[in-house]
Design an enzyme around this catalytic site. Structure first.
Site, short mmCIF file in Angstrom:
data_model
loop_
_atom_site.label_atom_id
_atom_site.label_comp_id
_atom_site.label_asym_id
_atom_site.label_seq_id
_atom_site.Cartn_x
_atom_site.Cartn_y
_atom_site.Cartn_z
N TRP A 1 1.40 -1.00 0.57
CA TRP A 1 -0.15 0.27 0.12
C TRP A 1 0.54 0.85 0.10
O TRP A 1 2.07 1.42 0.95
CB TRP A 1 -0.58 0.58 1.76
CG TRP A 1 -2.15 -1.36 1.99
CD1 TRP A 1 -2.08 -1.78 0.27
CD2 TRP A 1 -3.24 -0.75 2.24
NE1 TRP A 1 -3.53 -2.53 0.04
CE2 TRP A 1 -3.77 -2.35 1.86
CE3 TRP A 1 -3.42 0.41 3.46
CZ2 TRP A 1 -5.36 -2.57 2.82
CZ3 TRP A 1 -4.28 -0.58 3.93
CH2 TRP A 1 -4.68 -1.66 3.76
N GLU B 1 5.23 21.41 -4.18
CA GLU B 1 5.78 19.84 -3.59
C GLU B 1 5.45 19.95 -2.13
O GLU B 1 5.33 20.98 -1.63
CB GLU B 1 6.85 19.10 -3.79
CG GLU B 1 6.08 17.98 -4.74
CD GLU B 1 6.21 16.89 -4.06
OE1 GLU B 1 5.81 16.79 -2.95
OE2 GLU B 1 5.52 15.89 -5.25
N GLN C 1 11.44 3.33 -4.65
CA GLN C 1 10.06 3.06 -3.81
C GLN C 1 8.99 2.01 -4.09
O GLN C 1 9.42 1.40 -4.68
CB GLN C 1 9.40 4.60 -3.56
CG GLN C 1 9.99 5.05 -3.25
CD GLN C 1 10.02 6.86 -3.24
OE1 GLN C 1 7.95 6.88 -3.83
NE2 GLN C 1 9.41 8.06 -2.97
N GLU D 1 1.53 -3.27 4.38
CA GLU D 1 0.97 -2.70 5.63
C GLU D 1 -0.40 -3.62 5.83
O GLU D 1 -1.19 -2.09 6.88
CB GLU D 1 0.49 -1.31 4.73
CG GLU D 1 2.51 -0.54 4.69
CD GLU D 1 2.42 -0.78 3.35
OE1 GLU D 1 3.85 -0.37 3.20
OE2 GLU D 1 2.37 -2.10 2.46
#
Length: 488
Positions: free
Chosen positions: A167, A279, A188, A230
């Site tokens: 997740w 951001e 990632q 998760e």
């Protein structure tokens, strides 16, 4: 801990606190909605719930600032606390304790429920009915590359062999009625899983769950090792499984109480320009970059669905509340695991993740047996090696008479205790995020540059150690007691 099982129950809890503002007038999704949310962050207003968004189907709603600081000064972290099943008055330390412990708690896998018991299946859109334009995806900042459908939802993806379901919170921008594109970072977890599918020459099945129970996006942004589900962590956190339901067109499951679920495949071949976007550092990000395309095959949603949005920018918003607390909890966990005499680690929200403040216990000289610079160096090395180390430009090490969560105390200690030359340690060629504008364009392109550690530790007890002049630290206990009693 008391789990809040849906976004709607969470909104009820915010309403009970006076921390929800329902806006019934029509709002334009092009900038007006984003500006309203930004204003809410910057004035510490209640979370805005927009009931009428121009161009959206009647009943379709948007929630802004879902996990920002609370509007009540006496419980600033209430939104995060409620999300984690804690009382709204919980402190940052309370929340960090839960986040740190989540790594080691026994994990409980999710429980799959029938479609009839899953609110997210109240409306099922397939084939020609699939249209992202039905939902009020807003243009959040002046200068964004497009309308962002995902800023707070959870992207669900699984490895080809099904051994790991991840997740993750990853932004996604609308291209047209059946396509999105978004940041898929190779290092990632989402990027790792995408690469496994690409190596097979296949697109990656995905599901994007919007408006989940409030604990879902929190754990989706936590720094667990690759291979950790998760959903299992969240179940362990609350001591009961999270209810999930199977998707319509892909072999994945999503939280059953989600408001909106988008299903499909992330291409291993097709890309589209994505960004720029406002951001976390407080600036608009750089030029558009090619990113993989999400092709949508189904959408399901609750009646009168709610789309949560985060309008990232200058602190403090969810990029700082959630990321700062999870980063600090991870740093504290790593430092304590190394048996260092650390009392607290904190990422000041106002620094947009660029600082980490670490306090060490008064007996550190006896326990650690080294010089202040060496202790500072060891702390900085461990912090910079964490997943969040790339976010940080400065590590500040101070004695534990300073409250790391009080920015005023931190700035005072940094200014008065750190020697301008001898207190500075430089770490060259360290990983950094390209969004950090304090670095040169060349450093941001290479994603590598210097990081600093500041030794702000006081001298050893003796004639050279300054005596702090404050109410708490300068006056005898009896005098302080007398003053406080007379204030009542």
């Amino acid at each position: 801990m008391k789990r809040i099982p849906s976004l709607r129950a969470y909104l009820d809890a915010l309403d009970d606190l006076g921390d929800l503002r329902i806006l019934r007038h029509e709002v334009d999704p092009e900038l007006e909605l984003g500006a309203t949310v930004r204003r809410a962050y910057e004035t510490r207003a209640p979370a805005p719930l927009f009931e009428r968004v121009r161009g959206a189907a009647p009943g379709f709603r948007v929630l802004g600032a879902p996990a920002a600081l609370c509007s009540r000064a006496d419980q600033p972290f209430a939104r995060l606390a409620l999300s984690l099943g804690l009382p709204p008055r919980s402190t940052a330390r309370d929340i960090m304790g839960v986040l740190s412990a989540a790594h080691d708690r026994p994990r409980i896998p999710p429980r799959e429920v029938a479609r009839a018991d899953a609110p997210c299946k109240e409306n099922v859109l397939l084939d020609d009915a699939v249209d992202l334009g039905r939902f009020p995806a807003p243009l959040l900042h002046d200068g964004d590359g497009g309308r962002y459908f995902n800023t707070w939802g959870t992207v669900v993806a699984a490895t080809p062999d099904g051994s790991w379901t991840n997740w993750a919170v990853a932004r996604a921008m609308v291209l047209d009625r059946r396509r999105m594109t978004g940041a898929v970072v190779p290092t990632q977890h989402l990027g790792m899983i995408h690469r496994q599918w690409a190596e097979r020459g296949q697109p990656m099945p995905f599901a994007l769950a919007q408006g989940c129970e409030p604990g879902v996006p929190i754990v989706s942004g936590m720094p667990f090792p690759a291979g950790v589900d998760e959903a299992d962590v969240l179940g362990g956190l609350f001591g009961e499984p999270v209810d999930v339901v199977r998707c319509e067109t892909v072999p994945l499951s999503v939280p059953a109480t989600a408001e909106i679920v988008v299903e499909g495949h992330l291409s291993h071949e097709e890309t589209a320009p994505e960004g720029p976007m406002g951001e976390y550092a407080g600036y608009l990000s750089g030029a558009p970059r090619p990113q993989p395309v999400y092709r949508v095959t189904a959408i399901t949603h609750r009646n009168d669905p709610i789309l949560p949005v985060v309008v990232a920018g200058q602190p403090v918003d969810e990029d700082h509340t959630v990321s700062a607390l999870t980063a600090a909890a991870e740093c504290l966990r790593v430092l304590r695991a190394a048996d260092l005499p650390v009392e607290m680690a904190w990422v000041p929200l106002e620094t947009a993740g660029h600082w980490c403040v670490v306090t060490v216990r008064a007996d550190w000289r006896q326990r650690y047996g080294s010089e202040p610079r060496e202790l500072t160096r060891r702390i900085a090395e461990l912090v910079l090696a964490t997943r969040f180390g790339a976010w940080m430009a400065r590590i500040i090490v101070v004695d534990d008479d300073v409250d790391a969560t009080d920015l005023g105390e931190v700035v005072w200690a940094f200014a008065t205790r750190g020697h301008p030359r001898d207190g500075l340690l430089v770490f060259d060629a360290m990983p950094l995020l390209p969004l950090m504008v304090c670095y040169t364009a060349a450093e941001r392109m290479a994603a590598e540059g210097p990081k600093l550690a500041h030794n702000c530790l006081l001298p050893a007890p003796g004639p050279d150690r300054p005596r702090r002049c404050s109410f708490e630290h300068n006056y005898p206990t009896e005098i302080r007691r007398r003053v406080l009693e007379r204030e009542e």
